[in-house]
Design a protein around this motif. Structure first.
Motif, PDB file in Angstrom:
ATOM      1  N   ARG A   1       0.836  -1.201   0.000  1.00 45.23           N
ATOM      2  CA  ARG A   1       0.000   0.000   0.000  1.00 45.23           C
ATOM      3  C   ARG A   1       0.873   1.254   0.000  1.00 45.23           C
ATOM      4  NH1 ARG A   1      -3.176   3.124   4.700  1.00 45.23           N
ATOM      5  NH2 ARG A   1      -1.030   3.866   4.880  1.00 45.23           N
ATOM      6  N   LEU A   4       0.411   5.676  -0.576  1.00 46.98           N
ATOM      7  CA  LEU A   4      -0.513   6.789  -0.713  1.00 46.98           C
ATOM      8  C   LEU A   4       0.002   7.762  -1.766  1.00 46.98           C
ATOM      9  CD1 LEU A   4      -1.447   7.501   3.023  1.00 46.98           C
ATOM     10  CD2 LEU A   4      -2.688   6.118   1.342  1.00 46.98           C
ATOM     11  N   ILE A  47      -5.316   5.631  -2.331  1.00 43.66           N
ATOM     12  CA  ILE A  47      -4.550   4.427  -2.025  1.00 43.66           C
ATOM     13  C   ILE A  47      -4.127   3.765  -3.334  1.00 43.66           C
ATOM     14  CG2 ILE A  47      -4.686   2.111  -1.035  1.00 43.66           C
ATOM     15  CD1 ILE A  47      -6.812   3.298   0.919  1.00 43.66           C
ATOM     16  N   LEU A 100      -6.474   3.169   6.264  1.00 42.90           N
ATOM     17  CA  LEU A 100      -6.380   4.620   6.100  1.00 42.90           C
ATOM     18  C   LEU A 100      -7.328   5.337   7.063  1.00 42.90           C
ATOM     19  CD1 LEU A 100      -5.318   7.128   4.587  1.00 42.90           C
ATOM     20  CD2 LEU A 100      -7.208   6.802   2.959  1.00 42.90           C
TER      21      LEU A 100
END
Length: 275
Positions: A115, A117, A162, A217
C-alpha cells in the motif's frame, strides 16, 4: 454543501447555476471520468419545484458531456420517485440496478503490504502513478480514468488515494478516499468515492486487500466510520462487503445512457458513488 464546494473547485467550467432575478435557485455539476461522465447533485430550491428549472439545469450538463466525448453517462437518483425517473428518461437515461451506500464502524487494521498513498509520493513520481491508475481503470472499462478525481483530492486536501501494488509492475488496486470534515465524507467519516482492482483471476482477493487498505487509512486518520457505494450488479463484491460488516444506510438507483451496464457487471470489483 461540501459536495458543491469540492466539485466547483475541481472544475468550475462544469458547475452550473439557475438564477431568478439574480438569485441562485438551483445548481448542477458534471464529472468527467474519461469515457464515463455523470452529473449531480442537481438541486432546486423547494418552493420552485415543478417549474422546469431541473430541465434547464440538464441542458448545459448534456452539452458538457458532448464536449468531453464521454461514451457512457450516468446519475444516481431516488429509486422510489417516478418524477425523477421520468425527468432523466427524457434525456435518454434508463434505470438499472440499485446502488447501496454502505457504512461500517472502523476497526483496528493491520498494515497492508504494497500500500502506497499518492499524496506521499515525490512530485516526480506522480505522473507515472497516474499512468498506472489509468491502465487499471481502463482494464475495468475501456477509457475509464480517475485522474481528475485523484488530482482534485490531492490539491484540495480532501483525503488521499490508495495505490495497491502487487508482485509485478501493474497496480493491484486503487481507492480515492475523502477523509473527514470539509470533504464529501463529512465529520468522522472516511468515504471511498471510487475504488477498483485489476480484473481477472485473483480479483476477489485483491478486492479484500483493497478493503483492508481503506480501513487502515480510516484508522490512521482517526475516523470512526467507513462509507462506500456498491452497485448491486456486482453481487460478489456486494456480498464481501456485507460479510465485513458493511450495512446499507442509503439506497438509490443508477440511471445509464445508453441502457448498458458500463463497468457495473458481475466480474467487476468496483466501489463507486454517483451521488
Amino acid at each position: 454543501m461540501d459536495y458543491v464546494r469540492t466539485r466547483w473547485a475541481a472544475d468550475p467550467q462544469a458547475a452550473f447555476a439557475a438564477t431568478v432575478e439574480g438569485e441562485v435557485v438551483g445548481s448542477n455539476f458534471a464529472t468527467n471520468w474519461g469515457s464515463v461522465g455523470f452529473f449531480g447533485p442537481l438541486t432546486v430550491r423547494p418552493d420552485l419545484w415543478d417549474q422546469g428549472i431541473g430541465r434547464r439545469l440538464m441542458e448545459p450538463v448534456m452539452d458538457c458531456f458532448g464536449a468531453w466525448g464521454n461514451s457512457h453517462l450516468g446519475l444516481f437518483t431516488f429509486s422510489h420517485s417516478p418524477k425523477h425517473l421520468e425527468l432523466y428518461r427524457r434525456y435518454g437515461f434508463w434505470p438499472r440496478f440499485l446502488t447501496a451506500i454502505m457504512k461500517k464502524q472502523v476497526a483496528e487494521a493491520a498494515a497492508v503490504p504494497g500500500r502506497v498513498l499518492y499524496g506521499e509520493l515525490p512530485a516526480a513520481e506522480r505522473p507515472d502513478a497516474l499512468s498506472l491508475c489509468r491502465a487499471l481503470t481502463g482494464a475495468v472499462y475501456e477509457g475509464l480514468s480517475l485522474e481528475r478525481e485523484i488530482v482534485a483530492v490531492h490539491t484540495q486536501g480532501l483525503g488521499d488515494t490508495i495505490l495497491l501494488h502487487g508482485a509485478g509492475s501493474e497496480l493491484d488496486g486503487l481507492a480515492v478516499c475523502h477523509c473527514g470534515a470539509g470533504s464529501e465524507a463529512g465529520t468522522d467519516v472516511c468515504f471511498v468515492k471510487f475504488g477498483a482492482v485489476r480484473p481477472g483471476p485473483g480479483a476477489a482477493d485483491r478486492f479484500e486487500r483493497l478493503l483492508d487498505a481503506c480501513e487502515r487509512l480510516a484508522a490512521e486518520r482517526g475516523l470512526d466510520q467507513l462509507d462506500a457505494g456498491m452497485n448491486l450488479a456486482r453481487p460478489d463484491a456486494y456480498r464481501r462487503m456485507i460479510d465485513r460488516g458493511f450495512r446499507t444506510w442509503l439506497q438509490g438507483v443508477t440511471m445509464h445512457r445508453p441502457n448498458q451496464p458500463g463497468y457495473s457487471y458481475p466480474a467487476a470489483y468496483v466501489i463507486d458513488d454517483w451521488r
